[in-house]
Design an enzyme around this catalytic site. Structure first.
Site, PDB file in Angstrom:
ATOM      1  N   MET A   1     -51.426 -76.155  -5.480  1.00 63.25           N
ATOM      2  CA  MET A   1     -51.074 -77.050  -4.369  1.00 63.25           C
ATOM      3  C   MET A   1     -49.551 -77.145  -4.242  1.00 63.25           C
ATOM      4  SD  MET A   1     -54.032 -79.910  -4.126  1.00 63.25           S
ATOM      5  CE  MET A   1     -53.399 -81.015  -5.372  1.00 63.25           C
TER       6      MET A   1
ATOM      7  N   ASN B   1     -45.433 -77.421  -5.431  1.00 60.45           N
ATOM      8  CA  ASN B   1     -44.583 -78.200  -6.340  1.00 60.45           C
ATOM      9  C   ASN B   1     -44.693 -77.606  -7.752  1.00 60.45           C
ATOM     10  OD1 ASN B   1     -44.106 -81.285  -7.886  1.00 60.45           O
ATOM     11  ND2 ASN B   1     -42.638 -80.353  -6.522  1.00 60.45           N
TER      12      ASN B   1
ATOM     13  N   HIS C   1     -44.336 -75.823 -11.367  1.00 59.22           N
ATOM     14  CA  HIS C   1     -43.577 -76.026 -12.598  1.00 59.22           C
ATOM     15  C   HIS C   1     -43.917 -74.877 -13.556  1.00 59.22           C
ATOM     16  CE1 HIS C   1     -47.402 -77.471 -14.090  1.00 59.22           C
ATOM     17  NE2 HIS C   1     -47.419 -78.418 -13.173  1.00 59.22           N
TER      18      HIS C   1
ATOM     19  N   HIS D   1     -47.547 -73.670 -13.882  1.00 59.00           N
ATOM     20  CA  HIS D   1     -48.047 -72.744 -12.858  1.00 59.00           C
ATOM     21  C   HIS D   1     -47.511 -71.328 -13.116  1.00 59.00           C
ATOM     22  CE1 HIS D   1     -48.081 -76.605 -10.401  1.00 59.00           C
ATOM     23  NE2 HIS D   1     -49.310 -76.177 -10.252  1.00 59.00           N
TER      24      HIS D   1
ATOM     25  N   GLY E   1     -55.615 -73.727 -14.781  1.00 56.07           N
ATOM     26  CA  GLY E   1     -55.091 -74.362 -15.986  1.00 56.07           C
ATOM     27  C   GLY E   1     -56.135 -75.219 -16.699  1.00 56.07           C
TER      28      GLY E   1
ATOM     29  N   ASP F   1     -56.691 -79.279 -16.103  1.00 56.84           N
ATOM     30  CA  ASP F   1     -57.755 -79.780 -15.220  1.00 56.84           C
ATOM     31  C   ASP F   1     -59.083 -79.243 -15.745  1.00 56.84           C
ATOM     32  OD1 ASP F   1     -56.186 -81.182 -13.113  1.00 56.84           O
ATOM     33  OD2 ASP F   1     -55.271 -79.207 -12.937  1.00 56.84           O
TER      34      ASP F   1
ATOM     35  N   SER G   1     -47.453 -81.707 -11.576  1.00 61.93           N
ATOM     36  CA  SER G   1     -46.658 -82.008 -10.374  1.00 61.93           C
ATOM     37  C   SER G   1     -46.502 -83.515 -10.215  1.00 61.93           C
ATOM     38  CB  SER G   1     -47.321 -81.431  -9.134  1.00 61.93           C
ATOM     39  OG  SER G   1     -47.456 -80.043  -9.297  1.00 61.93           O
TER      40      SER G   1
HETATM   41  O1  PAF Z   1     -55.607 -77.555  -9.283  1.00 63.48           O
HETATM   42  C1  PAF Z   1     -55.186 -77.519  -8.115  1.00 63.48           C
HETATM   43  O2  PAF Z   1     -54.003 -77.378  -7.852  1.00 63.48           O
HETATM   44  C2  PAF Z   1     -56.167 -77.646  -6.961  1.00 63.48           C
HETATM   45  O3  PAF Z   1     -57.220 -78.495  -7.294  1.00 63.48           O
HETATM   46  C3  PAF Z   1     -56.706 -76.289  -6.458  1.00 63.48           C
HETATM   47  C4  PAF Z   1     -57.518 -75.582  -7.530  1.00 63.48           C
HETATM   48  C5  PAF Z   1     -55.545 -75.404  -6.027  1.00 63.48           C
HETATM   49  C6  PAF Z   1     -57.634 -76.503  -5.245  1.00 63.48           C
HETATM   50  O4  PAF Z   1     -56.984 -77.185  -4.215  1.00 63.48           O
END
Ligand code: PAF
Length: 274
Positions: A26, A28, A30, A33, A143, A146, A182
């Site tokens: 999404m 932003n 860091h 990512h 990641g 989550d 983020s």
């Molecule tokens: O983890 C995230 O950034 C979001 O939930 C994703 C997987 C990009 C879906 O919008």
């Protein structure tokens, strides 16, 4: 690096890059990512990241509007991580009509974070499926921070027979242990100092489990109390099996998950054991 602003531009890129590895985000971005991009590069395939703040996974009163949008900076970071392309569709590109078809998730989506964010995982799975259909990656990386999201995506991919290998990326942490996120950018200086307590509390439970404690509820309650004392508003602290089922006395592999608010910022984290 190619910047693809629409599904049409993506389709054009796909014609030249039929096989790719995918890092959905999404924005932003860091170091966490970027480590997923690095992991994706190990596949040997061209890596495409997406940047899309998905309105469908934010509930009323959540931070959709204020979610940080830092597109130019994100592109610079992706470029230096040697990402081949970034797909950055608009909301209208992703949802040309109001979305009335959804991925209906299993009961797990109503537990843990799902209990406090109704509809979140349904919206997240729906956009991930749409992104998968558009990007058609061979590999996609998510990641471990989550953890529930990752479990639900794995389940969807398996049950829907999607020909995509899902890989998990390790959580990156600041020196004091705070998981990179983020949303850490929302924290005041004082909150940032306090923020590491969530990780330390979960780690404390994991250490107790490693020493043989199996009084799961007692450990969870102690953790809630410890966080409340320092001004946290706790959504949950939960000890689970690594597939997120409820744990049993004889188990030796666990994940300890937590979500809690520090002021106006909701942080999540988890610690694996075994
Ligand atoms: O983890 C995230 O950034 C979001 O939930 C994703 C997987 C990009 C879906 O919008």
């Amino acid at each position: 690096m190619n910047i693809l602003n629409s599904p049409e531009e993506l389709a054009h890129w796909k014609a030249a890059h039929p096989n790719c590895a995918f890092v959905p985000t999404m924005g932003n971005l860091h170091e966490g990512h970027l480590s997923l991009v690095e992991q994706a590069r190990l596949s040997g395939l061209p890596v495409i990241a997406s940047i899309f703040v998905n309105p469908l996974q934010f509930g009323a009163g959540e931070d959709f509007e204020r979610y940080p949008r830092t597109f130019d900076l994100d592109c610079a970071k992706l470029r230096s991580a040697e990402c081949s392309a970034v797909f950055a569709p608009s909301v209208t590109d992703m949802y040309p009509q109001a979305q009335t078809y959804f991925v209906e998730p299993p009961a797990l989506a109503n537990e843990l974070c799902g209990k406090f964010r109704p509809g979140h995982f349904r919206g997240m799975l729906t956009v991930v499926l749409k992104l998968f259909i558009l990007v058609q990656p061979r590999v996609a990386i998510f990641g471990k921070k989550d953890c529930q999201q990752l479990a639900l995506i794995r389940g969807m991919v398996e049950q829907m027979n999607l020909p995509i290998k899902i890989e998990a990326g390790e959580t990156l942490r600041a020196e004091d242990g705070l998981a990179l996120s983020s949303r850490n950018g929302y924290l005041s200086d004082a909150e940032r100092q306090e923020a590491t307590r969530l990780y330390l509390t979960l780690k404390h439970i994991a250490d107790a489990l490693a020493l043989g404690r199996r009084d799961f509820e007692e450990l969870e309650v102690q953790a809630l109390d410890a966080l409340y004392q320092y001004g946290w508003k706790v959504d949950y602290v939960s000890i689970r099996r690594q597939n997120l089922d409820m744990p049993a006395q004889e188990d030796s592999r666990f994940v300890v998950l937590g979500a809690a608010w520090l002021g106006k910022t909701r942080l999540i984290d988890n610690v694996e054991l075994g």
